[in-house]
Design a protein around this motif. Structure first.
Motif, PDB file in Angstrom:
ATOM      1  N   ALA A   1      16.079 -15.745   1.525  1.00 25.96           N
ATOM      2  CA  ALA A   1      16.749 -16.508   0.464  1.00 25.96           C
ATOM      3  C   ALA A   1      18.219 -16.764   0.835  1.00 25.96           C
TER       4      ALA A   1
ATOM      5  N   ARG B   1       7.320 -12.455  -6.406  1.00 27.41           N
ATOM      6  CA  ARG B   1       8.299 -12.510  -5.306  1.00 27.41           C
ATOM      7  C   ARG B   1       9.039 -13.841  -5.210  1.00 27.41           C
ATOM      8  N   GLU B   2       8.325 -14.957  -5.439  1.00 29.30           N
ATOM      9  CA  GLU B   2       8.991 -16.247  -5.220  1.00 29.30           C
ATOM     10  C   GLU B   2       9.999 -16.564  -6.321  1.00 29.30           C
TER      11      GLU B   2
ATOM     12  N   TRP C   1      11.475  -7.620  -9.632  1.00 30.99           N
ATOM     13  CA  TRP C   1      10.461  -8.396  -8.904  1.00 30.99           C
ATOM     14  C   TRP C   1       9.017  -8.153  -9.366  1.00 30.99           C
TER      15      TRP C   1
ATOM     16  N   LEU D   1      12.660 -10.483   2.016  1.00 28.00           N
ATOM     17  CA  LEU D   1      12.715 -11.330   0.820  1.00 28.00           C
ATOM     18  C   LEU D   1      14.143 -11.815   0.550  1.00 28.00           C
ATOM     19  N   VAL D   2      15.104 -10.892   0.716  1.00 24.53           N
ATOM     20  CA  VAL D   2      16.519 -11.215   0.475  1.00 24.53           C
ATOM     21  C   VAL D   2      17.046 -12.148   1.568  1.00 24.53           C
TER      22      VAL D   2
ATOM     23  N   GLN E   1      13.079 -14.621  -5.676  1.00 28.03           N
ATOM     24  CA  GLN E   1      13.970 -15.245  -4.677  1.00 28.03           C
ATOM     25  C   GLN E   1      14.761 -16.392  -5.304  1.00 28.03           C
TER      26      GLN E   1
END
Ligand code: V47
Length: 370
Positions: A343, A294-295, A289, A339-340, A298
Motif C-alpha cells: 500500500a 485485507r483489501e 483487518w 500488506l503495508v 489497505q
C-alpha cells in the motif's frame, strides 16, 4: 469549504462539527484521501503499526441483548455457547504464546455469574502464565461496568484492583454509538455514553491506557457519527489516555439487525478520513483487518489509518460469527508487512503502547528509536 478545511489541516488547526459534516458530504474522494494522508503524515509519518497478539474470549453468555451482536447467547446450555474457566484460558494462552507475542486481548461478555473477583483471579493467573513483555489488554468498559456492579464495587476500586493484578490496558469496545436515541434502539440495556466515558476517564487517571471505538453503518446518521467523535475528542482533552480510535464496521450476519445493508466501501473510507482529521488529539487510527478484510484495510491506510492491529492467530470469533470475510483470522508478521508495503507505507512492529518499535520495511529488525 474545501480550501478552508484544507488550510485548517495544513495549519494543524482543530476542525469543527460543521467541517466534519462538509467532509462527510464531500464526493471528491481524492481530496479526502490527500487531506487525511497529509494529517496522518503530520502525526505518524509513513509508518503503519501492527503487533503480535492473540485474543481470549472467555465466554459469549451475556446478560445484554445488543441487537447487532451475532455472538452472544442467553444461557450456558444454548447452542454455540461457551464458557471457559481460568485453567482453560491459561492453557490456551500457553498454546498461543511464542516469544514475539507482546499482547493478549481479552474481551467476551457480561457473564451473569462472574463478578470482578473472577476477573481479578483471571488476570493474576494470566500474569503468572505469560512473561511480563505481554501486555494484558482486557475488558471493555461495558464488561468492567458489569463486573463491578455484580461485586458491589465502584469503577475506581475495580479498576485499581485489576491494575494491581496485572491489567495493562483496556480495549475500546462497547462504545457503539453514544447518542441515546440510537443506543436505545441497538443496545437498550447496556451502560450509557456517560458511564462508558467515565470508566475510560477513571482508567486514564489511574494510568491505564485505552482505545475508543465506534460501531458504524447501521441505523445511525452522519450527525450521530460526528456527535460520537466529538464526545471522544472532548474526553481525550480531559484525560488524554486514548491510544487509538477504531471505526468498527457493522457486519450483518446472524443478528437482529440483519435486514440492514452493510456500509459500502466509500462510506467506510470517508469515515476513516473524517476520523483521522477530526480526532486531532488521538495518535492512532486503527483499521482492524479481521473486520474489514485485507483489501479494504489497505484502502483505509490511504484514508488516514496508521495501525492494523495484529497477527491475531485465529483466536477471535466475534466478527467471524457476524459474517466478516476473514473467517479464521490470522496473519504472519511477514504477511502484515507485505500488506503495508504494497500500500506504499513502512511497516513498524510495536508493543501495546507504541513505545518499543521495530521498523520492518527495508531494514530488518532495526529499532527506529522514536
Ligand atoms: O463493542 C459486535 C463490535 C466490539 C458486531 O481496542 C460488531 O484494540 C460489527 O471493541 N458487527 C468489540 N461489530 C470489539 C472491540 C475491539 C476490536 C478490535 C480491537 C479493539 C481494540 C477493540 O465489536 C463491540 C461492538 O462494537 N461488534 N458485533 C457486528 N455484528
Amino acid at each position: 469549504m474545501a480550501p478552508d478545511v484544507a488550510s485548517k489541516v495544513e495549519r494543524g488547526a482543530r476542525l469543527s462539527r460543521e467541517d466534519a459534516a462538509h467532509l462527510f458530504n464531500c464526493t471528491d474522494l481524492g481530496f479526502l484521501a490527500r487531506l487525511s494522508d497529509l494529517r496522518r503524515r503530520q502525526i505518524n509519518g509513513d509508518r503503519v503499526y501492527f503487533n503480535q497478539n492473540f485474543h481470549i474470549e472467555p465466554s459469549n453468555v451475556c446478560i445484554h441483548r445488543c441487537r447487532f451482536c451475532s455472538y452472544r447467547r442467553n444461557h450456558a446450555g444454548d447452542e454455540g455457547a461457551w464458557t471457559w474457566d481460568i485453567e482453560e484460558m491459561c492453557r490456551y494462552a500457553r498454546q498461543k504464546y511464542h516469544p514475539d507475542i507482546t499482547e493478549v486481548h481479552i474481551t467476551g461478555s457480561v457473564h451473569p455469574q462472574r463478578n470482578l473477583f473472577f476477573y481479578v483471579d483471571l488476570v493474576k493467573a494470566l500474569r503468572a502464565t505469560l512473561p511480563l513483555q505481554v501486555t494484558i489488554k482486557a475488558f471493555s468498559a461495558i464488561e468492567i461496568d458489569g463486573m463491578c456492579r455484580m461485586a458491589g464495587t465502584s469503577h475506581l476500586d475495580g479498576l485499581s484492583l485489576l491494575k494491581e493484578s496485572g491489567l495493562g490496558a483496556i480495549p475500546g469496545g462497547g462504545a457503539e454509538i453514544f447518542d441515546p436515541t440510537v443506543r436505545q434502539q441497538i443496545c437498550p440495556d447496556k451502560a450509557d455514553a456517560s458511564t462508558w466515558l467515565s470508566i475510560h476517564d477513571t482508567a486514564h487517571r489511574l494510568g491505564i491506557a485505552s482505545n475508543a471505538t465506534m460501531l458504524f453503518g447501521h441505523i445511525e446518521s452522519v450527525q450521530h457519527q460526528i456527535d460520537h467523535l466529538e464526545r471522544i475528542r472532548n474526553q481525550q482533552d480531559k484525560s488524554g489516555g486514548f491510544t487509538a480510535f477504531i471505526p468498527l464496521k457493522y457486519r450483518s450476519a446472524n443478528n437482529e439487525l440483519s435486514h440492514i445493508k452493510e456500509a459500502g466501501l466509500l462510506q467506510t473510507l470517508r469515515l476513516f478520513a473524517v476520523s483521522r482529521l477530526f480526532l486531532d488529539n488521538i495518535p492512532h487510527i486503527k483499521a482492524y483487518w479481521p473486520m474489514l478484510g485485507r483489501e479494504v484495510t489497505q484502502m483505509a491506510l490511504l484514508f488516514g489509518a496508521d495501525d492494523l492491529d495484529g497477527t491475531i492467530q485465529q483466536s477471535t470469533k466475534i466478527y467471524t460469527m457476524a459474517g466478516a470475510e476473514e473467517q479464521n483470522p490470522g496473519l504472519t508478521r511477514e504477511e502484515l508487512c507485505s500488506l503495508v508495503e504494497t500500500a506504499g507505507y513502512c511497516a513498524v512492529e510495536r508493543d501495546s503502547f507504541y513505545k518499543n518499535r521495530y521498523l520492518c520495511t527495508n531494514i530488518s529488525d532495526h529499532e527506529t528509536g522514536n
